[in-house]
Write an enzyme that holds these catalytic residues in place. Structure first.
Site, mmCIF file in Angstrom:
data_model
loop_
_atom_site.group_PDB
_atom_site.id
_atom_site.type_symbol
_atom_site.label_atom_id
_atom_site.label_comp_id
_atom_site.label_asym_id
_atom_site.label_seq_id
_atom_site.Cartn_x
_atom_site.Cartn_y
_atom_site.Cartn_z
ATOM 1 N N HIS A 1 10.152 1.000 -0.911
ATOM 2 C CA HIS A 1 8.993 1.894 -1.004
ATOM 3 C C HIS A 1 7.778 1.297 -0.308
ATOM 4 C CE1 HIS A 1 8.495 -0.537 -4.793
ATOM 5 N NE2 HIS A 1 7.198 -0.490 -4.485
ATOM 6 N N GLU B 1 2.156 5.644 -12.115
ATOM 7 C CA GLU B 1 2.730 5.763 -10.776
ATOM 8 C C GLU B 1 3.612 6.987 -10.643
ATOM 9 O OE1 GLU B 1 5.245 2.001 -11.275
ATOM 10 O OE2 GLU B 1 6.611 3.392 -10.283
ATOM 11 N N GLN C 1 5.370 5.117 -3.287
ATOM 12 C CA GLN C 1 4.964 4.832 -4.664
ATOM 13 C C GLN C 1 3.443 5.019 -4.727
ATOM 14 O OE1 GLN C 1 4.982 0.673 -5.933
ATOM 15 N NE2 GLN C 1 5.804 1.266 -7.931
HETATM 16 N N1 CMX Z 1 -2.691 -6.797 0.350
HETATM 17 C C1 CMX Z 1 -3.175 -7.760 1.181
HETATM 18 N N2 CMX Z 1 -4.034 -8.732 0.777
HETATM 19 C C2 CMX Z 1 -4.379 -8.722 -0.518
HETATM 20 C C3 CMX Z 1 -3.902 -7.773 -1.427
HETATM 21 C C4 CMX Z 1 -3.034 -6.776 -0.951
HETATM 22 N N3 CMX Z 1 -2.538 -5.824 -1.752
HETATM 23 N N4 CMX Z 1 -4.418 -8.040 -2.652
HETATM 24 C C5 CMX Z 1 -5.205 -9.106 -2.499
HETATM 25 N N5 CMX Z 1 -5.196 -9.521 -1.212
HETATM 26 C C6 CMX Z 1 -5.943 -10.628 -0.638
HETATM 27 C C7 CMX Z 1 -7.429 -10.428 -0.863
HETATM 28 O O1 CMX Z 1 -8.002 -9.659 0.174
HETATM 29 C C8 CMX Z 1 -7.961 -11.835 -0.893
HETATM 30 O O2 CMX Z 1 -8.139 -12.298 0.409
HETATM 31 P P1 CMX Z 1 -9.466 -13.132 0.810
HETATM 32 O O3 CMX Z 1 -9.378 -14.381 -0.027
HETATM 33 O O4 CMX Z 1 -9.296 -13.374 2.258
HETATM 34 O O5 CMX Z 1 -10.617 -12.270 0.462
HETATM 35 C C9 CMX Z 1 -6.820 -12.611 -1.543
HETATM 36 O O6 CMX Z 1 -5.633 -11.822 -1.344
HETATM 37 C C10 CMX Z 1 -7.035 -12.812 -3.028
HETATM 38 O O7 CMX Z 1 -7.326 -11.536 -3.556
HETATM 39 P P2 CMX Z 1 -8.059 -11.246 -4.935
HETATM 40 O O8 CMX Z 1 -8.765 -9.946 -4.777
HETATM 41 O O9 CMX Z 1 -8.826 -12.462 -5.391
HETATM 42 O O10 CMX Z 1 -6.855 -10.968 -5.882
HETATM 43 P P3 CMX Z 1 -5.984 -11.952 -6.773
HETATM 44 O O11 CMX Z 1 -5.773 -13.256 -6.081
HETATM 45 O O12 CMX Z 1 -6.502 -11.930 -8.161
HETATM 46 O O13 CMX Z 1 -4.602 -11.106 -6.740
HETATM 47 C C11 CMX Z 1 -2.405 -10.855 -5.994
HETATM 48 C C12 CMX Z 1 -3.865 -10.932 -5.565
HETATM 49 C C13 CMX Z 1 -1.571 -10.554 -4.754
HETATM 50 C C14 CMX Z 1 -1.976 -12.194 -6.612
HETATM 51 C C15 CMX Z 1 -2.276 -9.702 -7.052
HETATM 52 O O14 CMX Z 1 -2.693 -8.500 -6.443
HETATM 53 C C16 CMX Z 1 -0.882 -9.537 -7.599
HETATM 54 O O15 CMX Z 1 -0.461 -10.246 -8.492
HETATM 55 N N6 CMX Z 1 -0.094 -8.547 -7.051
HETATM 56 C C17 CMX Z 1 1.253 -8.317 -7.507
HETATM 57 C C18 CMX Z 1 1.321 -7.265 -8.598
HETATM 58 C C19 CMX Z 1 0.892 -5.903 -8.115
HETATM 59 O O16 CMX Z 1 0.346 -5.722 -7.034
HETATM 60 N N7 CMX Z 1 1.154 -4.884 -8.994
HETATM 61 C C20 CMX Z 1 0.824 -3.505 -8.708
HETATM 62 C C21 CMX Z 1 1.993 -2.774 -8.095
HETATM 63 C C22 CMX Z 1 3.112 -2.553 -9.085
HETATM 64 C C23 CMX Z 1 4.388 -2.012 -8.444
HETATM 65 O O17 CMX Z 1 4.543 -2.038 -7.243
HETATM 66 O O18 CMX Z 1 5.269 -1.561 -9.224
HETATM 67 CO CO CO Z 2 5.750 -1.304 -5.676
#
Ligand code: CMX
Ligand code: CO
Length: 146
Positions: free
Chosen positions: A7, A43, A60
């Site tokens: 997805h 979702e 999604q």
């Molecule tokens: N795509 C690309 N870059 C991303 C991002 C994304 N979706 N989310 C965060 N970033 C980048 C930010 O821009 C930031 O970069 P800079 O330091 O250059 O500014 C960096 O990563 C850190 O971002 P943050 O805003 O401080 O966010 P966190 O570190 O707290 O969290 C992450 C980032 C990836 C660890 C968190 O989003 C995560 O755990 N994701 C996995 C779970 C998820 O996304 N669940 C929802 C979907 C559920 C599903 O698909 O079923």
């Molecule tokens: Co997903």
């Protein structure tokens, strides 16, 4: 082995309105919807096509259930748009371990619950050229059991 696009995750402020856009504009219907409290999302999965490995590819659509969730934080910073991509595999445990061995941060020690009983994990976007990347193993009865 990663065998398909499972997805594309799209973050939105209003799930119902976004679902209606995809229905009215493209004719895509909701295949499945749920709330995933652990991920902090409401979702809707829109099935786009079946795939040759017996799986399927979806959009999604994701609305945060709380501001401090991954999607809530991302939306506040970026507005609506593509949030992540997800690859499908028959064995998320092995693929995640292999990718971790290559030096990419895998966010979970063990896969967690995803859509339709799937098991999911994520790769850190900073290790993936800016793309938050999810790995998915569908539930044995998926994708047609909903
Ligand atoms: N795509 C690309 N870059 C991303 C991002 C994304 N979706 N989310 C965060 N970033 C980048 C930010 O821009 C930031 O970069 P800079 O330091 O250059 O500014 C960096 O990563 C850190 O971002 P943050 O805003 O401080 O966010 P966190 O570190 O707290 O969290 C992450 C980032 C990836 C660890 C968190 O989003 C995560 O755990 N994701 C996995 C779970 C998820 O996304 N669940 C929802 C979907 C559920 C599903 O698909 O079923
Ligand atoms: Co997903």
């Amino acid at each position: 082995m990663l065998t398909r696009i499972d997805h594309i995750g799209i973050a939105c402020f209003d799930l119902d309105r976004t679902v209606e856009f995809y229905r009215a504009t493209y004719g895509f219907e909701v295949f499945h919807s749920e709330v995933n409290e652990e991920q902090g999302v409401r979702e809707a999965m829109l099935k786009i096509n079946e795939t040759s490995d017996g799986g399927a590819s979806y959009l999604q659509l994701l609305e945060p259930t709380r501001e401090d969730s991954a999607v809530g934080k991302w939306l506040a910073k970026n507005g609506e748009g593509v949030h992540h991509i997800a690859f499908g595999t028959a064995d998320v445990d092995t693929d995640a371990a292999d990718i971790r061995d290559k030096g990419v941060r895998v966010l979970y020690d063990e896969p967690r619950k995803g859509s339709m009983g799937s098991r999911i994990t994520f790769l850190h976007p900073k290790d993936c050229h800016g793309v938050l990347t999810e790995l998915v193993t569908a539930a044995p009865s998926a994708p047609d059991d909903h």
